[in-house]
Write a protein that holds these residues in place. Sequence first.
Motif, mmCIF file in Angstrom:
data_model
loop_
_atom_site.group_PDB
_atom_site.id
_atom_site.type_symbol
_atom_site.label_atom_id
_atom_site.label_comp_id
_atom_site.label_asym_id
_atom_site.label_seq_id
_atom_site.Cartn_x
_atom_site.Cartn_y
_atom_site.Cartn_z
ATOM 1 N N LYS A 6 -22.527 -56.301 -97.790
ATOM 2 C CA LYS A 6 -22.840 -57.699 -98.067
ATOM 3 C C LYS A 6 -21.851 -58.245 -99.097
ATOM 4 O O LYS A 6 -21.441 -57.528 -100.013
ATOM 5 C CB LYS A 6 -24.270 -57.827 -98.589
ATOM 6 C CG LYS A 6 -25.320 -57.426 -97.558
ATOM 7 C CD LYS A 6 -26.736 -57.610 -98.108
ATOM 8 C CE LYS A 6 -27.778 -57.239 -97.061
ATOM 9 N NZ LYS A 6 -29.160 -57.423 -97.555
ATOM 10 N N PRO A 7 -21.485 -59.512 -98.977
ATOM 11 C CA PRO A 7 -20.483 -60.086 -99.902
ATOM 12 C C PRO A 7 -20.886 -60.000 -101.368
ATOM 13 O O PRO A 7 -20.035 -59.777 -102.236
ATOM 14 C CB PRO A 7 -20.400 -61.549 -99.443
ATOM 15 C CG PRO A 7 -20.844 -61.537 -98.025
ATOM 16 C CD PRO A 7 -21.891 -60.461 -97.932
ATOM 17 N N SER A 8 -22.176 -60.162 -101.659
ATOM 18 C CA SER A 8 -22.618 -60.127 -103.059
ATOM 19 C C SER A 8 -22.748 -58.712 -103.609
ATOM 20 O O SER A 8 -22.959 -58.537 -104.815
ATOM 21 C CB SER A 8 -23.968 -60.836 -103.185
ATOM 22 O OG SER A 8 -24.967 -60.174 -102.407
ATOM 23 N N LYS A 9 -22.645 -57.721 -102.742
ATOM 24 C CA LYS A 9 -22.804 -56.317 -103.128
ATOM 25 C C LYS A 9 -24.055 -56.105 -104.005
ATOM 26 O O LYS A 9 -23.965 -55.685 -105.169
ATOM 27 C CB LYS A 9 -21.557 -55.812 -103.868
ATOM 28 C CG LYS A 9 -20.303 -55.786 -102.991
ATOM 29 C CD LYS A 9 -19.128 -55.149 -103.709
ATOM 30 C CE LYS A 9 -17.915 -55.078 -102.785
ATOM 31 N NZ LYS A 9 -16.752 -54.431 -103.432
ATOM 32 N N PRO A 10 -25.204 -56.410 -103.450
ATOM 33 C CA PRO A 10 -26.438 -56.293 -104.244
ATOM 34 C C PRO A 10 -26.748 -54.842 -104.594
ATOM 35 O O PRO A 10 -26.399 -53.916 -103.845
ATOM 36 C CB PRO A 10 -27.505 -56.853 -103.302
ATOM 37 C CG PRO A 10 -26.960 -56.612 -101.931
ATOM 38 C CD PRO A 10 -25.472 -56.795 -102.054
ATOM 39 N N SER A 20 -37.058 -60.815 -112.763
ATOM 40 C CA SER A 20 -36.888 -62.121 -112.132
ATOM 41 C C SER A 20 -38.143 -62.980 -112.162
ATOM 42 O O SER A 20 -38.071 -64.200 -112.295
ATOM 43 C CB SER A 20 -36.413 -61.951 -110.683
ATOM 44 O OG SER A 20 -37.375 -61.209 -109.940
ATOM 45 N N VAL A 39 -24.671 -49.728 -104.674
ATOM 46 C CA VAL A 39 -24.447 -51.103 -104.223
ATOM 47 C C VAL A 39 -24.292 -51.100 -102.710
ATOM 48 O O VAL A 39 -23.848 -50.107 -102.115
ATOM 49 C CB VAL A 39 -23.191 -51.722 -104.874
ATOM 50 C CG1 VAL A 39 -23.386 -51.897 -106.366
ATOM 51 C CG2 VAL A 39 -21.953 -50.888 -104.574
ATOM 52 N N ASP A 40 -24.664 -52.221 -102.107
ATOM 53 C CA ASP A 40 -24.523 -52.387 -100.658
ATOM 54 C C ASP A 40 -23.216 -53.131 -100.399
ATOM 55 O O ASP A 40 -23.127 -54.346 -100.594
ATOM 56 C CB ASP A 40 -25.714 -53.176 -100.121
ATOM 57 C CG ASP A 40 -25.664 -53.323 -98.607
ATOM 58 O OD1 ASP A 40 -24.676 -52.886 -97.993
ATOM 59 O OD2 ASP A 40 -26.622 -53.903 -98.046
ATOM 60 N N GLU A 41 -22.203 -52.399 -99.974
ATOM 61 C CA GLU A 41 -20.892 -53.001 -99.782
ATOM 62 C C GLU A 41 -20.782 -53.740 -98.459
ATOM 63 O O GLU A 41 -19.742 -54.341 -98.160
ATOM 64 C CB GLU A 41 -19.797 -51.929 -99.875
ATOM 65 C CG GLU A 41 -19.686 -51.309 -101.256
ATOM 66 C CD GLU A 41 -18.312 -50.729 -101.525
ATOM 67 O OE1 GLU A 41 -17.572 -50.482 -100.545
ATOM 68 O OE2 GLU A 41 -17.968 -50.530 -102.701
#
Length: 377
Positions: free
Chosen positions: A56-60, A174, A52-54
């Motif tokens: 960013k707020p959404s942690k994509p 998606s 996860v990418d911490e």
Amino acid sequence: MSYCLNPHCLQPENPDDVKFCITCGTKLLLKERYRAIQPIGQGGFGRTFLAVDEDKPSKPPCVIKQFYPQAQGTNTVQKAIELFNQEAVQLDELGEHPQIPSLLAYCTQDDRQYLVQEFINGQNLAHELLNKGTFNENQIKELLHDLLSVLQFCHSKQVIHRDIKPENIIRRNSDNKLVIVDFGAAKSTAGQALNRTGTSIGSPEYVAPEQMRGRAIFASDIYSLGVTCINLLTGRSPFESYDTHHAAWVWRQFLKTLVSNELGVVIDKMVQTIPSSRYQTTEEVLKDLQSLNPQTPVVIPPTIINQPVKQNIPTSQNPGQSDQINKELQAVKTQFTGGKQQPQNPKSPTSNSNVTNNNNDVIDQELEEMRAKFSES
């Protein structure tokens, strides 16, 4: 959960709120932002983690690929290093295409190399084949249209993927689009002669003969895509669909659903053993695919040009047969007119009703010709 990236850590699982591994003390965040959650793959030259990418707020979600060669020998390891670096370079340029994962980061940490790329949420076609069964003709046509445009983009950037196979094609949840992944074997031809001998790379079942000899060309990707279609149509290993004694593909013998001869010809040309007999560009394949006509229902044949309409229509010698013919022809007419009868004396005729009446006149004329032919027989 956080997963320690140290390949020698005895207990790599950690809570998700710590920055250093509790067991070995290794830093858990890559570039202070990417946190590995769990391993999702391992090969001879490295490991892959869901992360996860911490930052960013959404942690994509994303994917961390760690270079960790298991092979022995200086030359082998050196080649692996080149390929890993090459994949980063390829993704950096090719990731601008919506059906190729984007490169998010490329770095070295704790003397190990990493690249971080976009996570594609979906199922690869090998799993789809296993779970849903073999593909039909329409699915193969959609696949070819979808992926040939992606390969067209890669080839325009002078990149040969060299490892096209069901496992490296993911159907994105998606939008249901197909995404080509794993550019670890990709080769840039920029500034190089295409017929220059290199390293044989790729999955043996799907690799073109010239690529096995280290001479991959753009048409090698077309070959691999054609073999992928054969696998998805038959559900069998490509090796089992090739007759080595006669040096010929026999995939039609193992089809689960019918495939038109026109599509079969396209696939056969994609997998020609001799490169010069194969499609040379993706544009050539797309052109032939676009020329394939979709299956259409049987319709009344058009009136033969310059053939006079018979004025004297002989009647059948069998009244019952004549009545049956009339019923069947009337049923055909009803299918074309939708069962709608036009008023005999319309009060306010319109241009649409005139067109309809003209169409009915043509149909009536063609039905009379067909009635005459049946009555004569």
